[in-house]
Design an enzyme around this catalytic site. Structure first.
Site, PDB file in Angstrom:
ATOM      1  N   THR A 243       9.639  -9.507  38.700  1.00 22.97           N
ATOM      2  CA  THR A 243      10.956 -10.076  39.004  1.00 22.97           C
ATOM      3  C   THR A 243      11.972  -8.959  39.206  1.00 22.97           C
ATOM      4  OG1 THR A 243      10.396 -11.960  37.612  1.00 22.97           O
ATOM      5  CG2 THR A 243      12.735 -11.669  38.128  1.00 22.97           C
TER       6      THR A 243
ATOM      7  N   THR B 106       5.414  -8.580  33.677  1.00 18.57           N
ATOM      8  CA  THR B 106       4.803  -7.630  34.624  1.00 18.57           C
ATOM      9  C   THR B 106       5.854  -6.779  35.325  1.00 18.57           C
ATOM     10  OG1 THR B 106       4.934  -9.171  36.483  1.00 18.57           O
ATOM     11  CG2 THR B 106       2.959  -9.292  35.095  1.00 18.57           C
TER      12      THR B 106
ATOM     13  N   ARG C 128      12.378 -22.367  48.040  1.00 16.94           N
ATOM     14  CA  ARG C 128      10.952 -22.513  48.314  1.00 16.94           C
ATOM     15  C   ARG C 128      10.728 -23.569  49.377  1.00 16.94           C
ATOM     16  NH1 ARG C 128      10.838 -21.393  42.649  1.00 16.94           N
ATOM     17  NH2 ARG C 128       9.730 -19.447  42.326  1.00 16.94           N
TER      18      ARG C 128
ATOM     19  N   ARG D 114       6.242 -19.690  27.757  1.00 18.87           N
ATOM     20  CA  ARG D 114       6.381 -20.014  29.187  1.00 18.87           C
ATOM     21  C   ARG D 114       5.492 -21.178  29.600  1.00 18.87           C
ATOM     22  NH1 ARG D 114       5.817 -13.950  31.283  1.00 18.87           N
ATOM     23  NH2 ARG D 114       4.693 -13.883  29.304  1.00 18.87           N
TER      24      ARG D 114
ATOM     25  N   HIS E 240      12.174 -18.812  25.523  1.00 18.12           N
ATOM     26  CA  HIS E 240      12.207 -19.090  26.965  1.00 18.12           C
ATOM     27  C   HIS E 240      12.821 -20.450  27.281  1.00 18.12           C
ATOM     28  CE1 HIS E 240      11.137 -18.759  31.109  1.00 18.12           C
ATOM     29  NE2 HIS E 240      10.465 -19.892  31.053  1.00 18.12           N
TER      30      HIS E 240
ATOM     31  N   GLU F  58     -13.327 -11.990  13.631  1.00 16.99           N
ATOM     32  CA  GLU F  58     -12.558 -12.911  12.781  1.00 16.99           C
ATOM     33  C   GLU F  58     -11.543 -12.117  11.959  1.00 16.99           C
ATOM     34  OE1 GLU F  58     -15.328 -15.210  10.502  1.00 16.99           O
ATOM     35  OE2 GLU F  58     -16.021 -16.335  12.254  1.00 16.99           O
TER      36      GLU F  58
ATOM     37  N   LYS G 174      16.337 -18.492  44.827  1.00 12.30           N
ATOM     38  CA  LYS G 174      15.042 -18.505  45.528  1.00 12.30           C
ATOM     39  C   LYS G 174      14.811 -19.881  46.120  1.00 12.30           C
ATOM     40  CE  LYS G 174      12.884 -15.056  42.636  1.00 12.30           C
ATOM     41  NZ  LYS G 174      12.406 -15.011  41.272  1.00 12.30           N
TER      42      LYS G 174
HETATM   43  C1  R5P Z   1      10.599 -16.404  33.938  1.00 14.92           C
HETATM   44  O1  R5P Z   1      10.866 -17.578  33.985  1.00 14.92           O
HETATM   45  C2  R5P Z   1      11.186 -15.484  32.941  1.00 14.92           C
HETATM   46  O2  R5P Z   1      12.525 -15.802  32.646  1.00 14.92           O
HETATM   47  C3  R5P Z   1      11.112 -14.049  33.410  1.00 14.92           C
HETATM   48  O3  R5P Z   1      11.883 -13.932  34.593  1.00 14.92           O
HETATM   49  C4  R5P Z   1       9.703 -13.686  33.725  1.00 14.92           C
HETATM   50  O4  R5P Z   1       8.853 -14.032  32.668  1.00 14.92           O
HETATM   51  C5  R5P Z   1       9.593 -12.204  33.989  1.00 14.92           C
HETATM   52  O5  R5P Z   1       8.269 -11.936  34.294  1.00 14.92           O
HETATM   53  P1  R5P Z   1       7.869 -10.704  35.176  1.00 14.92           P
HETATM   54  O6  R5P Z   1       8.409  -9.483  34.484  1.00 14.92           O
HETATM   55  O7  R5P Z   1       6.358 -10.754  35.179  1.00 14.92           O
HETATM   56  O8  R5P Z   1       8.446 -10.886  36.540  1.00 14.92           O
END
Ligand code: R5P
Length: 340
Positions: A248, A245, A214, A115, A148, A53, A212
């Site tokens: 992208t 991460t 899909r 996000r 975002h 806590e 992209k």
């Molecule tokens: C996604 O919609 C955001 O704009 C970024 O592209 C995303 O959060 C980047 O995440 P990561 O570094 O994991 O690819």
């Protein structure tokens, strides 16, 4: 200091402390230019108990103040999670409200859960829940950076919402440090086209877009990535709102270099979260000559050791910008020029 709204006061949660110190330094430059005495961070303590806590205590009177509480929920220099930092922020706001601050602003460059901003299927909209939680704790205003989804402003019922833009600081760095003669800006996805287009326009260079596609006709989503534009033989500047991460940027950089023959690649974002395994990914891209540099702002704190060890990373400070916004709000001055 007596502002038009009440005495200006700045306080920091534990994770917001490094950024708060920079903001205070810049604020004091403004105050001294106006002949006003400098201010210090309001002394406070964030206490963690054995069962995890958290509580915040404020160690001097803040009654009647125009209080700004700085929190960096993604600070990588301690081991606190986003949720622990969010909880710490809420305890700080609640303590400030009970200590009778007149007006409370939460300064959170990274808006937690931003996000999770829309519902897909049976999902939660946690960004809306976070907005309510911060408001319920007692915040009158939130200041954030390149959120975002700007629609998050509408998740607040009463609190005001200021979304700052790191573009001015990043553009200044690019103009001073990167040769523009052979540069092209790339949007990493359709969602980032408006932002990238703004950068291209301000730099006076062309724009390319990653698209992209899909295919939902199969159970496993098939993604086909297309480049709209020509980067062959060009230096590339890719801009996104955040790096999490690094997936992208990793995939796009490799694709532009190996498939489309790009030259020097620069990656940039407002919010360098650098969640795993991004560091390993950027180290690999840098040591293989795929990327030249990753740019991010100090709105997310990284240690001096981290910056010394990762020479591919260049930090750009937005502390002066935040200080200017805080100073302007405290003095009831217009923010339009600072937010556009
Ligand atoms: C996604 O919609 C955001 O704009 C970024 O592209 C995303 O959060 C980047 O995440 P990561 O570094 O994991 O690819």
């Amino acid at each position: 200091m007596e502002g038009k709204r009440g005495p200006l006061a700045v306080m920091a949660c534990k994770s917001g402390f490094p950024f708060a110190q920079k903001i205070i330094k810049e604020l004091n430059n403004y105050l001294s230019s106006e002949g006003i005495s400098p201010i210090s961070l309001i002394p406070s303590q964030e206490v963690s108990f054995a069962n995890s806590e958290i509580k915040t205590t404020i160690d001097c009177s803040i009654r009647g103040s125009d209080l700004y509480i700085i929190q960096d929920v993604e600070n990588s220099t301690n081991n606190l999670s986003v949720d622990e930092n969010l909880r710490a922020l809420k305890t700080a706001i609640d303590s400030a409200r009970r200590a009778d601050a007149h007006y409370i602003t939460a300064v959170i460059p990274v808006f937690p859960y931003a996000r999770q901003d829309k519902q897909v299927g049976r999902e939660c909209i946690t960004a809306a829940q976070v907005a309510r939680e911060i408001e319920d704790a007692g915040a009158d205003r939130v200041i954030t950076l390149d959120v975002h989804n700007t629609a998050i402003a509408g998740f607040f019922r009463e609190a005001k919402f200021e979304n700052l833009r790191a573009s001015k600081n990043i553009l200044d760095y690019v103009k001073q440090n990167i040769c523009l003669d052979n540069l092209i800006v790339v949007a990493p996805d359709e969602g980032g086209t408006k932002r990238a287009s703004y950068y291209a326009q301000k730099l006076g260079v062309k724009l390319a877009i990653i698209y992209k596609e899909r295919d939902y006709s199969t159970t496993s989503k098939i993604e086909n990535t297309t480049l709209l534009g020509d980067v062959s033989g060009k230096d590339v500047f890719i801009i996104d709102d955040m790096i999490s991460t690094g997936g992208t940027f990793y995939n796009i950089s490799k694709m532009l270099k190996e498939k489309f023959d790009a030259c020097d690649i620069y990656l940039a974002c407002s919010l360098p979260l650098f969640n795993p395994p991004s560091i390993e990914r950027f180290k690999e891209l840098f040591s293989n000559g795929v990327i030249r540099q990753v740019l991010g702002t100090d709105a997310v704190s990284h240690s001096d050791i981290f910056k010394a060890q990762n020479i591919w990373y260049q930090e750009i400070s937005v502390a002066k910008y935040f200080a200017k916004v805080i100073y302007s709000i405290n003095n009831c001055m217009s923010l339009s020029a600072l937010l556009s």
